[in-house]
Scaffold this motif. Sequence first.
Motif, PDB file in Angstrom:
ATOM      1  N   CYS A  80       0.831  -1.202   0.000  1.00 40.34           N
ATOM      2  CA  CYS A  80       0.000   0.000   0.000  1.00 40.34           C
ATOM      3  C   CYS A  80       0.869   1.256   0.000  1.00 40.34           C
ATOM      4  N   ASP A  81       0.371   2.295  -0.648  1.00 35.92           N
ATOM      5  CA  ASP A  81       1.042   3.591  -0.569  1.00 35.92           C
ATOM      6  C   ASP A  81       0.898   4.190   0.820  1.00 35.92           C
ATOM      7  N   VAL A  82      -0.222   3.887   1.453  1.00 34.89           N
ATOM      8  CA  VAL A  82      -0.466   4.382   2.804  1.00 34.89           C
ATOM      9  C   VAL A  82      -1.403   3.415   3.519  1.00 34.89           C
ATOM     10  N   ASN A  83      -1.175   3.218   4.807  1.00 30.47           N
ATOM     11  CA  ASN A  83      -2.069   2.423   5.647  1.00 30.47           C
ATOM     12  C   ASN A  83      -2.787   3.359   6.610  1.00 30.47           C
ATOM     13  N   VAL A  84      -4.060   3.114   6.805  1.00 30.26           N
ATOM     14  CA  VAL A  84      -4.866   4.003   7.642  1.00 30.26           C
ATOM     15  C   VAL A  84      -5.674   3.192   8.649  1.00 30.26           C
ATOM     16  N   LYS A  85      -6.178   3.888   9.646  1.00 32.17           N
ATOM     17  CA  LYS A  85      -7.042   3.253  10.635  1.00 32.17           C
ATOM     18  C   LYS A  85      -8.379   3.977  10.688  1.00 32.17           C
ATOM     19  N   ILE A  86      -9.401   3.221  11.062  1.00 27.81           N
ATOM     20  CA  ILE A  86     -10.703   3.799  11.353  1.00 27.81           C
ATOM     21  C   ILE A  86     -10.821   3.843  12.877  1.00 27.81           C
ATOM     22  N   PRO A  87     -10.884   5.023  13.483  1.00 24.13           N
ATOM     23  CA  PRO A  87     -10.871   5.110  14.949  1.00 24.13           C
ATOM     24  C   PRO A  87     -12.036   4.375  15.593  1.00 24.13           C
ATOM     25  N   MET A  88     -11.761   3.691  16.682  1.00 24.26           N
ATOM     26  CA  MET A  88     -12.779   3.012  17.476  1.00 24.26           C
ATOM     27  C   MET A  88     -13.015   3.847  18.741  1.00 24.26           C
ATOM     28  N   ARG A  89     -14.199   4.378  18.907  1.00 28.77           N
ATOM     29  CA  ARG A  89     -14.469   5.272  20.027  1.00 28.77           C
ATOM     30  C   ARG A  89     -15.171   4.564  21.191  1.00 28.77           C
ATOM     31  N   GLY A  90     -15.726   3.394  20.921  1.00 20.39           N
ATOM     32  CA  GLY A  90     -16.399   2.654  21.987  1.00 20.39           C
ATOM     33  C   GLY A  90     -15.564   1.470  22.435  1.00 20.39           C
ATOM     34  N   ARG A  91     -16.212   0.467  22.968  1.00 20.38           N
ATOM     35  CA  ARG A  91     -15.506  -0.702  23.474  1.00 20.38           C
ATOM     36  C   ARG A  91     -15.098  -1.662  22.364  1.00 20.38           C
ATOM     37  N   ALA A  92     -15.821  -1.666  21.248  1.00 20.27           N
ATOM     38  CA  ALA A  92     -15.469  -2.550  20.134  1.00 20.27           C
ATOM     39  C   ALA A  92     -14.101  -2.162  19.588  1.00 20.27           C
ATOM     40  N   ASP A  93     -13.299  -3.201  19.274  1.00 19.92           N
ATOM     41  CA  ASP A  93     -11.947  -2.910  18.801  1.00 19.92           C
ATOM     42  C   ASP A  93     -11.827  -2.962  17.284  1.00 19.92           C
TER      43      ASP A  93
END
Length: 263
Positions: free
Chosen positions: A233-246
Amino acid sequence: MSGRVVTSLTNPTVKAVRALHLRKAREETGLFVAEGLKIVTEAVELGHAPRILLYGREAADHPLLRAALRSAADAGGEAIEVTRDILAKISRRDNPQAVVGVFAQSFTALEALVAASADCWIALHRVRDPGNLGTILRTADAAGCGGVILVGECCDPYSVEAVRATMGSIFAVPIVKADEADFLNWRAAWPGSVVGALLSATLDYRAAPYVKPTMVLMGNEQQGLPPQMAAACDVNVKIPMRGRADSLNLSVATGVMVYAATA
């Protein structure tokens, strides 16, 4: 055109359609089952004629079914009026759809893809769940993606469960199968950005540089992207988890990524 009437579960055509629940039968015949008049109509409108069309008496006079029957007849297909019990056995549901179509599978070659024909594409590495895959195909259709590339050993996009989840988009979205080595070699010439979702990434998915055409690369439900795929990948990203689910369900996460890439 109207079909002959069949009432026996031992009829050879009925047995052949029932067998398409098995991946081996689908691979040997190149055929698959699509349930429901809506999905069958989608197929016909997109130029996919039914090889076999089974329907209950209650649907026999519906104008959309008549159009599907004409499509099957023009392509040399077979039409059969069947009992509700047969439809239930074919669909493995107590409350079956009144129309079932059998169609030819269609795969696109990796080399035939034209990257510039769409702003966003989806690549899935070893996706395992047919419901997720079907939902992702539906999302790809809704978002106007160019196609879905299945990398490595994936579940079958033409399984009954996957087709149901596409809600007809199985006929609208190009599907490609590629092993890891072929995909990585082909990816080297990709003209836009390849963005992978990775739990260990630090960059928020909304801050990524989505250079179009964007390839969204997603890992499977258990392991996510392995190192060699993340490195491609040119870039790796995350989707933020704001609750208890990881983590998010794969199809939901893919939808989030796709709409970020096409914004």
